[in-house]
Design an enzyme around this catalytic site. Structure first.
Site, PDB file in Angstrom:
ATOM      1  N   ALA A 215       0.847  -1.201   0.000  1.00 47.58           N
ATOM      2  CA  ALA A 215       0.000   0.000   0.000  1.00 47.58           C
ATOM      3  C   ALA A 215       0.875   1.242   0.000  1.00 47.58           C
ATOM      4  O   ALA A 215       2.096   1.155  -0.086  1.00 47.58           O
ATOM      5  CB  ALA A 215      -0.906  -0.004   1.223  1.00 47.58           C
ATOM      6  N   ASN A 216       0.258   2.415   0.080  1.00 48.26           N
ATOM      7  CA  ASN A 216       1.014   3.661   0.227  1.00 48.26           C
ATOM      8  C   ASN A 216       0.294   4.552   1.234  1.00 48.26           C
ATOM      9  O   ASN A 216      -0.751   4.174   1.761  1.00 48.26           O
ATOM     10  CB  ASN A 216       1.190   4.350  -1.135  1.00 48.26           C
ATOM     11  N   ARG A 217       0.841   5.733   1.488  1.00 45.82           N
ATOM     12  CA  ARG A 217       0.362   6.559   2.604  1.00 45.82           C
ATOM     13  C   ARG A 217      -0.799   7.482   2.247  1.00 45.82           C
ATOM     14  O   ARG A 217      -1.176   8.338   3.031  1.00 45.82           O
ATOM     15  CB  ARG A 217       1.499   7.431   3.136  1.00 45.82           C
ATOM     16  N   SER A 218      -1.368   7.355   1.062  1.00 43.19           N
ATOM     17  CA  SER A 218      -2.449   8.275   0.678  1.00 43.19           C
ATOM     18  C   SER A 218      -3.643   8.153   1.635  1.00 43.19           C
ATOM     19  O   SER A 218      -4.058   7.047   1.970  1.00 43.19           O
ATOM     20  CB  SER A 218      -2.896   7.955  -0.748  1.00 43.19           C
ATOM     21  N   ALA A 281      -3.695   7.571  -5.417  1.00 45.05           N
ATOM     22  CA  ALA A 281      -2.289   7.150  -5.447  1.00 45.05           C
ATOM     23  C   ALA A 281      -2.311   5.649  -5.737  1.00 45.05           C
ATOM     24  O   ALA A 281      -2.326   4.823  -4.818  1.00 45.05           O
ATOM     25  CB  ALA A 281      -1.631   7.448  -4.112  1.00 45.05           C
TER      26      ALA A 281
END
Ligand code: CTP
Length: 409
Positions: A215-218, A281
């Site tokens: 995942a990412n931090r969006s 994102a």
């Protein structure tokens, strides 16, 4: 041009919560737009802001208690409840909402709320556990059924405890936008009426096995704010969102997805649209063959996780031969050479505009409430001042409306 709220009379009830300090800014923002603001400060509200600061900002005496002889003789609580165009409660505490829902009337604020025949807008603010409690949710449902409007609460960090969750009061400018929406004449201030907008938001999650993912931090805050602003501007909005901890924006149709592939499928299904804004994102890679069972640690050696490239949703839509939205807008999340990379992305993705932002950790953009963006188009680069994500959303939506050519006949 007259300010948006010229001559509107707003009665603001300030309840007892740490968010009361934001109500001071709300008064200022409302007056800037031409509104007359009269304030009631509840007994608990006194603990957080002083009558002096409230009256300095609203330019009038503050009403504080049912048995205040001044308020009784000068105005009278029934008249106060009626001599207004709108009643706003900010912060609306769990207690005030419970009183309203039960029809209690034991202080000036609750009497006015029971006696008014004008629209009421609440901006709830409380600890996330209090907001989630069955009792509060019962009251929210009852108040909704009674025709009371609500803005927020938002997801985020609590000022007092550092806890995270849904419970933060909406930002003053979000409350102002909701108030302007209430006063807008049908069709007026709706520059996107008759337009279809597609917005993507949030991260995507790419499964490794049934319990793990990439995942990412969006946080989805910017994309959700755009969907909300577009809906408020009258567009028919489809929001395709990856996993986020945000409520669905009012007025938009929200489709929740998990992976980049799901997001592409949902986007294709939502077309045609007049404009598409890709704020998500999206994970660039997925796991080639996610395991059907949880990968065990002691199976000998480290697991290998071959990646596959995910579809580029923005580029796919920008290159459509048929059904391409008239305006395709991408975001560029960069940590260095922001404008240079954004210009390159404008070309490589084939989109019409890029909204570029610096997401280096020191800027606090990812997950934060503010954003500094540059609008990159074929005509050049416009750098916007630092703003809240709601302000960026409104400015972008206004530009989209302008580019699409105002209201559709
Ligand atoms: N985007 C997309 N699908 C992808 C990757 C990105 O739709 N698989 C969109 C994003 O929603 C955003 C734009 O493309 O509007 C740019 O995203 P960004 O992450 O900045 O760029 P990438 O294309 O991923 O390039 P890089 O990671 O190399 O900077």
């Amino acid at each position: 041009m007259q300010p948006m709220l010229a001559n509107r009379r707003i009665l603001l009830i300030i309840g007892g919560g740490i968010a009361a300090y934001k109500s001071l800014d709300l008064i200022r923002r409302l007056r800037e737009r031409g509104a007359q603001v009269r304030c009631i400060l509840t007994r608990a509200g006194h603990e957080f802001v002083t009558p002096l600061s409230v009256s300095a900002l609203c330019g009038e005496r503050v009403f504080t208690d049912l048995f205040d002889p001044h308020s009784e003789f000068d105005v009278g609580h029934i008249r106060m409840a009626r001599d207004t165009d709108l009643v706003v409660v900010a912060p609306a505490t769990a207690d005030l909402m419970a009183k309203m829902s039960g029809g209690h009337a034991d202080d000036l604020a609750s009497i006015v709320l029971l006696a008014t025949d004008k629209p009421v807008l609440l901006a709830p603010a409380m600890n996330p556990r209090m907001w989630d409690h069955h009792a509060t949710q019962r009251n929210v449902a009852q108040l909704g059924a009674d025709g009371i409007r609500m803005i927020g609460p938002n997801d985020g960090e609590m000022a007092e405890s550092g806890e995270r969750g849904v419970g933060r009061m909406a930002e003053p400018l979000e409350i102002v936008a909701a108030i302007e929406g209430l006063f807008a004449k049908p069709g007026a201030g709706k520059p996107l009426a008759g337009r279809r907008l597609l917005v993507t938001s949030g991260p995507t999650h790419e499964p490794i096995d049934p319990v793990r993912y990439l995942a990412n931090r969006s946080s989805g805050k910017q994309g959700h704010a755009i969907a909300a602003a577009a809906a408020l501007a009258g567009a028919e909005v489809t929001l395709v969102s990856g996993p986020v901890h945000l409520p669905d924006p009012a007025g938009a149709k929200t489709i929740r997805v998990t992976t980049a592939r799901d997001m592409l499928a949902a986007v294709e299904k939502a077309l045609p649209a007049d404009a598409a804004i890709f704020a998500a994102a999206v994970a660039d890679w997925g796991i080639a063959a996610p395991d059907q069972q949880k990968i065990k640690k002691n199976k000998g050696g480290l697991p290998s996780l071959p990646l596959v490239e995910n579809p580029d949703i923005l580029a796919t839509v920008a290159h459509l031969k048929s059904n391409r939205p008239k305006l395709v807008i991408g975001f560029a999340a960069e940590t260095e050479k922001v404008i240079e990379h954004a210009k390159a992305k404008l070309r490589s993705k084939g989109c019409d505009w890029i909204v570029a932002n610096d997401v280096s950790p020191q800027g606090g953009v990812m997950g934060g409430d503010r954003n500094t963006v540059h609008l990159v188009t074929d005509n050049g680069v416009e750098s916007w001042p630092p703003q809240t994500k709601a302000e960026v959303a409104r400015a972008l939506v206004a530009r989209v409306a302008e580019a699409l050519g105002g209201e559709r006949p």
